[in-house]
Design a protein around this motif. Structure first.
Motif, PDB file in Angstrom:
ATOM      1  N   UNK A  79     -32.430 -12.267  16.216  1.00 38.85           N
ATOM      2  CA  UNK A  79     -31.070 -11.642  16.960  1.00 38.85           C
ATOM      3  C   UNK A  79     -31.506 -11.334  18.478  1.00 38.85           C
ATOM      4  N   UNK A  80     -30.521 -11.760  19.176  1.00 35.77           N
ATOM      5  CA  UNK A  80     -30.994 -11.526  20.632  1.00 35.77           C
ATOM      6  C   UNK A  80     -30.542 -12.905  21.521  1.00 35.77           C
ATOM      7  N   UNK A  81     -30.496 -12.891  22.748  1.00 38.98           N
ATOM      8  CA  UNK A  81     -30.199 -13.956  23.480  1.00 38.98           C
ATOM      9  C   UNK A  81     -30.854 -13.876  24.795  1.00 38.98           C
ATOM     10  N   UNK A  82     -30.687 -15.069  25.714  1.00 37.67           N
ATOM     11  CA  UNK A  82     -31.377 -15.023  26.884  1.00 37.67           C
ATOM     12  C   UNK A  82     -30.604 -14.032  27.855  1.00 37.67           C
ATOM     13  N   UNK A  83     -31.334 -13.389  28.648  1.00 40.16           N
ATOM     14  CA  UNK A  83     -30.709 -12.268  29.517  1.00 40.16           C
ATOM     15  C   UNK A  83     -30.948 -12.649  30.898  1.00 40.16           C
ATOM     16  N   UNK A 143     -35.024 -22.518   7.776  1.00 41.19           N
ATOM     17  CA  UNK A 143     -35.122 -21.356   7.441  1.00 41.19           C
ATOM     18  C   UNK A 143     -34.918 -20.335   8.542  1.00 41.19           C
ATOM     19  N   UNK A 144     -34.781 -20.734   9.736  1.00 42.14           N
ATOM     20  CA  UNK A 144     -34.693 -19.983  10.851  1.00 42.14           C
ATOM     21  C   UNK A 144     -33.315 -20.040  11.539  1.00 42.14           C
ATOM     22  N   UNK A 145     -32.834 -18.785  11.873  1.00 41.25           N
ATOM     23  CA  UNK A 145     -31.480 -18.678  12.571  1.00 41.25           C
ATOM     24  C   UNK A 145     -31.409 -17.873  13.692  1.00 41.25           C
ATOM     25  N   UNK A 146     -31.046 -18.468  14.898  1.00 40.72           N
ATOM     26  CA  UNK A 146     -30.860 -17.811  16.035  1.00 40.72           C
ATOM     27  C   UNK A 146     -29.339 -17.218  16.094  1.00 40.72           C
ATOM     28  N   UNK A 147     -29.382 -15.989  16.082  1.00 41.81           N
ATOM     29  CA  UNK A 147     -27.812 -15.437  15.977  1.00 41.81           C
ATOM     30  C   UNK A 147     -27.332 -15.142  17.174  1.00 41.81           C
ATOM     31  N   UNK A 148     -28.075 -15.187  18.295  1.00 41.35           N
ATOM     32  CA  UNK A 148     -27.457 -14.831  19.576  1.00 41.35           C
ATOM     33  C   UNK A 148     -27.499 -13.255  19.605  1.00 41.35           C
ATOM     34  N   UNK A 149     -26.551 -12.853  20.591  1.00 46.98           N
ATOM     35  CA  UNK A 149     -26.322 -11.453  20.661  1.00 46.98           C
ATOM     36  C   UNK A 149     -25.302 -10.889  19.518  1.00 46.98           C
ATOM     37  N   UNK A 150     -26.096  -9.707  18.998  1.00 44.61           N
ATOM     38  CA  UNK A 150     -25.332  -9.163  17.763  1.00 44.61           C
ATOM     39  C   UNK A 150     -24.885  -7.867  18.145  1.00 44.61           C
ATOM     40  N   UNK A 151     -23.643  -7.514  18.046  1.00 44.41           N
ATOM     41  CA  UNK A 151     -22.986  -6.298  18.367  1.00 44.41           C
ATOM     42  C   UNK A 151     -23.500  -5.187  17.383  1.00 44.41           C
ATOM     43  N   UNK A 152     -23.487  -5.466  16.343  1.00 42.82           N
ATOM     44  CA  UNK A 152     -23.864  -4.508  15.050  1.00 42.82           C
ATOM     45  C   UNK A 152     -25.249  -4.678  14.581  1.00 42.82           C
TER      46      UNK A 152
END
Length: 379
Positions: A232-236, A257-266
């Protein structure tokens, strides 16, 4: 009531800014905050929603986004512009009759010093970065250490590791205060009864955060459909190339088996669906706020055994500490957690207890207010 100007060069929703938001929304009636930011953004919006006075004094993007280690022919001109910006803030400090200037980032520490000295206001540096290699070039770290002795009236650090790296004399008025948890603390182990084992890493996509180490470790679990990795997280901060590198590795190695979720608010909601939190910084993490958040959510933790995490995680009690930058060690630790559910449950319970005892926001703001009072008495 003391009026304190909090200065930051960015309004992006990142670790230091989240910590500042938590402080300001719990600081209490003894402090009247004035927040001065160099750009609009999520931090400004959320503070305004809570009724906090926010002023935007724009700083040119080329200066605001300049890398901390950029030492080149453009450095003198950038420094002049930063000093000019600091002088621009001084009249506002005088007009608002602030008692202290409290800077929240390295960049704001420099122009905040100019503003505070010009306005004749005591200055506090809040250091949230590891002042040393490899995070900073030696020449940059040496300069910051020297200036931290000369410019601020006091220094707050987010961990003993951060403070020790500054190498300040004992005469400097300092305070170590952790970036504490400011939400409801869980009352039991996180996770869901879905048959999956979800391994979560939370943090902006940056090489020093070690997401590429996670991808290497994930290869060991390609044949185990139970284990899933959530990043969880993105390039800033100009780290899009690293994000692309991660995406390319996932595709090339077929890491389904890997997921890049990007920005997660919750984030807390996501933690409630995870079974294990990992923290894989390959350089000393100044603190590790997300570790505290994970422990508060009832997650056992695997973290690097350098920097701030050493002050948070109790090995064998709330999680495991491992040598950073070693995918094989990370994979081994994850496998141990997978195969020891009862130990994981006990670590989760101990983690919740440790957060309640050491990392709650009420203690943080009390220590900061008392620090202001002590500094005011000697200024």
């Amino acid at each position: 009531m003391m009026k304190v100007a909090y200065i930051d060069h960015t309004a992006r929703w990142s670790g230091g800014e989240v910590a500042l938001f938590n402080i300001l929304t719990h600081i209490g009636s003894q402090i009247q905050p004035l927040v001065i930011l160099a750009e609009e953004g999520a931090l400004a919006d959320r503070l305004r929603e809570r009724g906090i006075d926010v002023r935007i004094v724009p700083l040119d993007d080329s200066i605001r986004n300049r890398g901390r280690n950029t030492v080149n022919l453009g450095a003198p001109a950038a420094a002049v512009r930063l000093l000019s910006y600091g002088r621009k803030l001084a009249p506002l400090l005088k007009q608002e009759k602030v008692d202290f200037v409290h800077t929240n980032s390295l960049k704001s520490a420099f122009y905040g010093a100019v503003a505070a000295k010009t306005a004749g206001v005591p200055l506090i540096w809040h250091i949230r970065d590891h002042i040393g290699a490899p995070y900073l070039k030696p020449v940059v770290a040496k300069a910051i250490r020297l200036l931290s002795r000369l410019l601020p009236n006091g220094v707050i650090a987010n961990s003993h590791s951060t403070l020790n790296a500054l190498e300040l004399p004992r005469s400097k008025k300092t305070l170590v205060v952790y970036s504490a948890f400011a939400k409801a603390i869980g009352d039991g182990i996180a996770g869901r009864d879905s048959g999956a084992f979800n391994v979560l890493l939370v943090g902006r996509l940056a090489e020093w955060k070690g997401q590429h180490i996670v991808l290497e470790a994930a290869k060991a679990f390609k044949d185990n459909p139970k284990v899933k990795f959530w990043l969880a997280g993105d390039a800033l901060f100009g780290e899009e190339a690293y994000k692309q590198q991660l995406q390319d590795t996932i595709a090339r190695e077929r890491l389904d088996n890997v997921s890049l979720l990007g920005h997660v608010e919750d984030i807390q909601g996501l933690m409630g669906q995870a079974d294990l939190l990992i923290h894989t910084s390959i350089t000393p993490e100044p603190f590790g706020q997300v570790i505290v958040e994970g422990m508060a959510a009832g997650l056992p933790v695997i973290a690097s055994n350098e920097g701030g995490p050493v002050e948070i995680v109790v090995p064998g009690e709330t999680g495991l500490l491992i040598e950073p930058g070693k995918p094989a060690l990370l994979a081994e630790a994850i496998l141990w957690m997978l195969n020891h559910p009862e130990e994981r449950r006990k670590m989760a319970e101990n983690g919740i207890k440790r957060v309640k005892e050491h990392f709650v926001i009420e203690n943080t703001v009390k220590d900061i207010v008392n620090y202001y009072k002590g500094l005011q008495a000697t200024s």
